[in-house]
Design an enzyme around this catalytic site. Structure first.
Site, mmCIF file in Angstrom:
data_model
loop_
_atom_site.group_PDB
_atom_site.id
_atom_site.type_symbol
_atom_site.label_atom_id
_atom_site.label_comp_id
_atom_site.label_asym_id
_atom_site.label_seq_id
_atom_site.Cartn_x
_atom_site.Cartn_y
_atom_site.Cartn_z
ATOM 1 N N LYS A 115 0.830 -1.208 0.000
ATOM 2 C CA LYS A 115 0.000 0.000 0.000
ATOM 3 C C LYS A 115 0.862 1.255 0.000
ATOM 4 O O LYS A 115 0.498 2.263 -0.601
ATOM 5 C CB LYS A 115 -0.920 0.012 1.227
ATOM 6 C CG LYS A 115 -2.073 -0.961 1.126
ATOM 7 C CD LYS A 115 -3.034 -0.765 2.275
ATOM 8 C CE LYS A 115 -4.204 -1.727 2.196
ATOM 9 N NZ LYS A 115 -5.078 -1.654 3.373
ATOM 10 N N LYS A 197 -3.908 -11.193 -6.463
ATOM 11 C CA LYS A 197 -5.191 -11.286 -5.752
ATOM 12 C C LYS A 197 -6.256 -10.394 -6.401
ATOM 13 O O LYS A 197 -5.940 -9.291 -6.857
ATOM 14 C CB LYS A 197 -4.910 -10.825 -4.313
ATOM 15 C CG LYS A 197 -6.073 -10.780 -3.396
ATOM 16 C CD LYS A 197 -5.678 -10.192 -2.040
ATOM 17 C CE LYS A 197 -5.767 -8.681 -2.033
ATOM 18 N NZ LYS A 197 -5.788 -8.073 -0.700
ATOM 19 N N LYS A 200 -10.273 -4.943 -4.465
ATOM 20 C CA LYS A 200 -11.195 -3.848 -4.779
ATOM 21 C C LYS A 200 -10.446 -2.574 -5.149
ATOM 22 O O LYS A 200 -11.025 -1.668 -5.742
ATOM 23 C CB LYS A 200 -12.218 -3.618 -3.661
ATOM 24 C CG LYS A 200 -11.682 -3.520 -2.265
ATOM 25 C CD LYS A 200 -12.799 -3.534 -1.218
ATOM 26 C CE LYS A 200 -12.148 -3.645 0.151
ATOM 27 N NZ LYS A 200 -12.885 -4.126 1.209
HETATM 28 P P1 TYM Z 1 -10.457 -6.232 3.545
HETATM 29 O O1 TYM Z 1 -11.524 -5.212 3.696
HETATM 30 O O2 TYM Z 1 -9.329 -5.951 2.616
HETATM 31 O O3 TYM Z 1 -11.100 -7.603 3.092
HETATM 32 C C1 TYM Z 1 -12.205 -8.167 3.779
HETATM 33 C C2 TYM Z 1 -12.103 -9.683 3.811
HETATM 34 O O4 TYM Z 1 -12.085 -10.189 2.471
HETATM 35 C C3 TYM Z 1 -10.959 -11.051 2.316
HETATM 36 N N1 TYM Z 1 -10.480 -10.950 0.928
HETATM 37 C C4 TYM Z 1 -10.336 -11.987 0.098
HETATM 38 N N2 TYM Z 1 -10.583 -13.291 0.249
HETATM 39 C C5 TYM Z 1 -10.359 -14.105 -0.817
HETATM 40 N N3 TYM Z 1 -9.900 -13.652 -2.012
HETATM 41 C C6 TYM Z 1 -9.644 -12.347 -2.207
HETATM 42 N N4 TYM Z 1 -9.197 -11.914 -3.385
HETATM 43 C C7 TYM Z 1 -9.866 -11.437 -1.131
HETATM 44 N N5 TYM Z 1 -9.727 -10.092 -0.990
HETATM 45 C C8 TYM Z 1 -10.104 -9.815 0.276
HETATM 46 C C9 TYM Z 1 -9.933 -10.534 3.318
HETATM 47 O O5 TYM Z 1 -8.980 -11.522 3.635
HETATM 48 C C10 TYM Z 1 -10.811 -10.172 4.490
HETATM 49 O O6 TYM Z 1 -11.116 -11.297 5.277
HETATM 50 N N6 TYM Z 1 -7.699 -5.637 7.626
HETATM 51 C C11 TYM Z 1 -8.926 -6.230 7.139
HETATM 52 C C12 TYM Z 1 -10.165 -5.726 7.859
HETATM 53 C C13 TYM Z 1 -10.089 -5.864 9.324
HETATM 54 C C14 TYM Z 1 -10.230 -7.068 10.067
HETATM 55 C C15 TYM Z 1 -10.097 -6.673 11.438
HETATM 56 C C16 TYM Z 1 -10.461 -8.392 9.725
HETATM 57 C C17 TYM Z 1 -9.878 -4.853 10.192
HETATM 58 N N7 TYM Z 1 -9.877 -5.328 11.489
HETATM 59 C C18 TYM Z 1 -10.191 -7.619 12.469
HETATM 60 C C19 TYM Z 1 -10.558 -9.326 10.752
HETATM 61 C C20 TYM Z 1 -10.422 -8.934 12.110
HETATM 62 C C21 TYM Z 1 -9.057 -5.869 5.665
HETATM 63 O O7 TYM Z 1 -8.522 -4.911 5.196
HETATM 64 O O8 TYM Z 1 -9.899 -6.651 4.971
#
Ligand code: TYM
Length: 332
Positions: A115, A197, A200
């Protein structure tokens, strides 16, 4: 009794990766909860602002994500759904956890490095401390399990280290949480570059299926997904990453194991296979989209989020008081 915690950032449009790696898993898990278990699911808006956001868009994205969660089948009678910033203990525990985390270990986080490179307006210090805030999110509810996609594994490892460090410095306080990662669907890849990956934040729209894409768009994007020229449908992520990704998507969507799919499509050509993948996605997403559009028109979202905030705050306050007492920053 067990506690689960997970969150998603309200940034950009949610992708099929978010759905198959996270939300679909949340829905399955909510149905396994037993008496006394807790499952906290939140909208990670404090995480979203670690990179610059347009405030009006962020506000809409928060509401949209709340509607997506419910439209996908999360049931507020079973889980606690809330907005991270409305439970202020998240920010507070995030700060307290910063006091026991090291700059070196944060600089090693791969998501930070990725990032950081994409930032054109300067890198905020919150981007560096992002995983510490995430650790706080999880430890605040003393979670045992954290359902996430594979890309969050390293952040979970840090969370485990911080929990253990806190426990050994200040006495046993936190459970050391375990990630829950689905067997199929934990890493959905880009449709245009299946070695990357699906994300978004990818500027190339056709690399992603968005949860709110219409039928024609989904069909077009799957039809133009990058594959290979050998014409055989087999699961080989190294040599045939495009086909492997489509098999993964189809399997995670329909819950049919990959080897059964390989067998089913052994004599099929790529265009028949792709048409079936697109149809399966459309069948999965159409009812979600219909519910989503209904929910946005009702008061239900606000009621659910208010209720969720109250319940999450109750648990969060209890943990935070305990943590502060152990650290010596409570008067009594
Ligand atoms: P974020 O918002 O990037 O993504 C949300 C969830 O989607 C999963 N994910 C994927 N899974 C499979 N294939 C993909 N291409 C893919 N892209 C995203 C992510 O692994 C995630 O589970 N830091 C986290 C948000 C967060 C969080 C937390 C999660 C903040 N605090 C505490 C768990 C516990 C994030 O940015 O996810």
């Amino acid at each position: 009794m067990k506690t689960l915690v997970s969150g998603i950032q309200p940034t950009g449009k949610l992708t099929l990766g978010n759905y198959l790696g996270a939300i679909k898993q949340f829905v399955a898990l909510q149905n396994t909860l037993e008496e006394g278990d807790e499952f906290f699911v939140f909208i990670a808006d404090l995480h979203a602002i670690t990179i610059p956001q347009i405030p009006t868009e962020l506000r809409n994205a928060v509401k949209s994500l709340a509607a997506v969660y419910l439209a996908c089948g999360l049931n507020p009678e079973k889980i606690t759904l809330f907005i991270q910033s409305e439970v202020t203990e998240h920010a507070e525990l995030g700060y307290l956890m910063q006091t026991i985390s090291y700059i070196g270990e944060l600089e090693r986080m791969t998501q930070y490095k990725d990032k950081m490179q994409k930032q054109t307006q300067g890198v905020s210090s919150a981007l560096l401390t992002y995983p510490v805030l995430m650790a706080g999110d999880i430890l605040l509810y003393n979670a045992n399990f954290v359902p996430v996609g594979e890309d969050q594994k390293q952040h979970l490892e840090l969370t485990r280290n911080l929990a253990e460090r806190f426990n050994s410095r200040y006495s046993e306080t936190f459970n050391v949480p375990n990630p829950l990662i689905t067997k199929t669907g934990a890493k959905i890849m880009s449709l245009q570059d299946p070695t990357k990956k699906m994300s978004k934040s990818d500027p190339l729209e056709k690399s992603c299926i968005y949860l709110l894409d219409d039928e024609a768009t989904i069909k077009r994007k799957i039809a133009s997904a990058v594959t290979d020229s050998d014409g055989v449908i087999s699961y080989d992520p190294v040599n045939k990453p495009g086909i492997a990704n489509l098999l993964t998507i189809l399997s995670a969507t329909t819950l049919v194991p990959i080897d059964e799919l390989v067998n089913k499509y052994k004599d099929a050509n790529y265009s028949t296979f792709k048409a079936d993948v697109a149809e399966a996605i459309v069948n999965e997403l159409k009812p979600i989209q219909a519910r989503y559009n209904e929910l946005l028109k009702t008061q239900e979202l606000d009621n659910v989020l208010n209720q969720g905030r109250e319940k999450a705050s109750y648990f969060a306050r209890k943990t935070l008081t305990k943590v502060k007492r152990k650290m010596g920053i409570l008067r009594k």
